[in-house]
Design an enzyme around this catalytic site. Sequence first.
Site, PDB file in Angstrom:
ATOM      1  N   LYS A  70       0.854  -1.194   0.000  1.00  0.00           N
ATOM      2  CA  LYS A  70       0.000   0.000   0.000  1.00  0.00           C
ATOM      3  C   LYS A  70       0.888   1.242   0.000  1.00  0.00           C
ATOM      4  O   LYS A  70       1.905   1.286   0.701  1.00  0.00           O
ATOM      5  CB  LYS A  70      -0.898  -0.029   1.235  1.00  0.00           C
ATOM      6  CG  LYS A  70      -1.976   1.053   1.268  1.00  0.00           C
ATOM      7  CD  LYS A  70      -2.894   0.854   2.480  1.00  0.00           C
ATOM      8  CE  LYS A  70      -4.015   1.875   2.538  1.00  0.00           C
ATOM      9  NZ  LYS A  70      -4.928   1.666   3.690  1.00  0.00           N
TER      10      LYS A  70
ATOM     11  N   SER B 205      -9.811   1.582   2.591  1.00  0.00           N
ATOM     12  CA  SER B 205      -8.956   2.367   1.732  1.00  0.00           C
ATOM     13  C   SER B 205      -7.872   1.551   1.035  1.00  0.00           C
ATOM     14  O   SER B 205      -7.247   2.062   0.097  1.00  0.00           O
ATOM     15  CB  SER B 205      -8.295   3.478   2.548  1.00  0.00           C
ATOM     16  OG  SER B 205      -7.421   2.921   3.500  1.00  0.00           O
TER      17      SER B 205
ATOM     18  N   SER C  25      -9.899  -0.760   6.770  1.00  0.00           N
ATOM     19  CA  SER C  25      -9.328  -0.594   5.429  1.00  0.00           C
ATOM     20  C   SER C  25      -8.660  -1.817   4.817  1.00  0.00           C
ATOM     21  O   SER C  25      -8.424  -1.831   3.617  1.00  0.00           O
ATOM     22  CB  SER C  25      -8.329   0.551   5.429  1.00  0.00           C
ATOM     23  OG  SER C  25      -9.035   1.757   5.303  1.00  0.00           O
TER      24      SER C  25
HETATM   25  N1  GLN Z   1     -13.153   3.971   6.098  1.00  0.00           N
HETATM   26  C1  GLN Z   1     -12.513   4.271   7.340  1.00  0.00           C
HETATM   27  C2  GLN Z   1     -12.068   5.715   7.344  1.00  0.00           C
HETATM   28  O1  GLN Z   1     -12.213   6.331   6.359  1.00  0.00           O
HETATM   29  C3  GLN Z   1     -11.353   3.370   7.588  1.00  0.00           C
HETATM   30  C4  GLN Z   1     -10.114   3.762   6.892  1.00  0.00           C
HETATM   31  C5  GLN Z   1      -8.933   2.930   7.282  1.00  0.00           C
HETATM   32  O2  GLN Z   1      -9.060   1.877   7.908  1.00  0.00           O
HETATM   33  N2  GLN Z   1      -7.748   3.414   6.945  1.00  0.00           N
HETATM   34  O3  GLN Z   1     -11.594   6.217   8.308  1.00  0.00           O
END
Ligand code: GLN
Length: 473
Positions: A73, A148, A172
């Site tokens: 990532k 994400s 994410s």
């Molecule tokens: N969708 C969640 C957020 O936007 C989780 C994102 C993540 O785990 N990095 O905060």
Amino acid sequence: MDAVSVARKVAEREFSAEEYIQQVLERIKKVEPKVNAFITVNKNAIEQARSLDRKIRDGKDAGPLAGVAVGIKDNISTKGIRTTCASKMLDNYVPPYDATVVKQLQDAGAVIVGKVNLDEFAMGSTTEFSRHGPTRNPWDTSRVPGGSSGGSAASVAALECAVSLGSDTGGSVRCPASFCSVVGLKPTYGLVSRFGLVSYANSLEQVGPVGRTVADVASVLDVISGFDERDHTTAAGKQSYGAGKKRPLRVGLVKEFIEGADEQVSKIIYDAVNTLAKEGCKCEEASLPSVKYALASYYTIAMAEASSNLARYDNMRYGFDASPDGYEWNSYFSHTRGNFGEEVKRRIITGSYVLSSGYYGKYYLKAQQVRSIIRKELKSLFGKFDVLAGPTMPILPFKIGEKLDDPLKMYLVDVDTVVANLAAVPAISVPAGFAAGLPVGLQLMADEFCEQTLFDAAGVFESAANVRGSPDL
Ligand code: GLN
């Protein structure tokens, strides 16, 4: 080919790492126009495979992940390979050091084939908030792959790498794993080093592996877990992890999770729990009453931490230099920080608000209180159950663009995943089946440092349910 097989065959010289990596790079070239999982392909991947082959020919130990193609990532630092966080703010930032997890993978023989797409600074649930365009779901390219870590899951599902690393602050890793029908793990807080992971909300996040099998995810966790002197939040709770063993686990199906899900999703999750019962698990209903406050608590804490973490991006130390002639500090600062994307700006502003005097007690402190209540409720359930089950995502993968205009709708999809982050416990998403041709993931949570229990449960389910196959691309 799965990571465990690749490592074995490369070490036994059934094929060379170079031959395999060459094929992986061709695959990336072929499917990227449709999937868009990569931000950067590693130009030195072939060279790294060759040097591994030389090591093997010299009779040296090639490592447990010999030759395995890994995607990282793009919020995890890679020495000499740009790390953008999918943000304009770090567009040409090339880190001078590797994250601990990256170094551990390389020492284990893995070959980094590239850096994969994400929502800007890992803030989002769809991978649409990326400077490099949205990643597409390999099962239906008109739909989101989740986020994400959308690039991490889509690249593995589309056979562009064997395994990948994502980061999971509020879901994410598990959300895109669920939407792309692959396996994804959020480890116990403190099990995996965060050194070199670009911080979004430090108290919640962990780096986590994604793979097409439970065994692959376990073998990556085995390599990346353990104490790191560069991250003082790491713990010494590491065991050695492997593919699951069948045993009669006590499974609690979380009522609140299943009641909040779409009917098509909950049907598959009921079937999944029945499958576990047939395999000898004792399945009962469980309840987590304060789950209804989890999402508000999570977003309050995550945004508060984000507003502080992102203060460092002032374009004085990293990234491009936009300083006008004879600048004045305040105007310079807003000039550069205006380059964050809309979603990131929204979070910095909201996060500053919940921390501001007058509102701190009303929002931030309350969110922390909810966090400890959720943790207590979960802890007491783990006295009764080995694992808690439910859907990873309450809905099916939706169309690209569908939730972009309404941030609250977007946040709501994280309702089942944020709980594990608030409570610091491990959680895995494993493919459970398909509804209307779209993937559904089963989420399993366990008590702190009980990752092997998750692999046992997920492994039993994986072989009994036999949800396999790769998308046509
Ligand atoms: N969708 C969640 C957020 O936007 C989780 C994102 C993540 O785990 N990095 O905060």
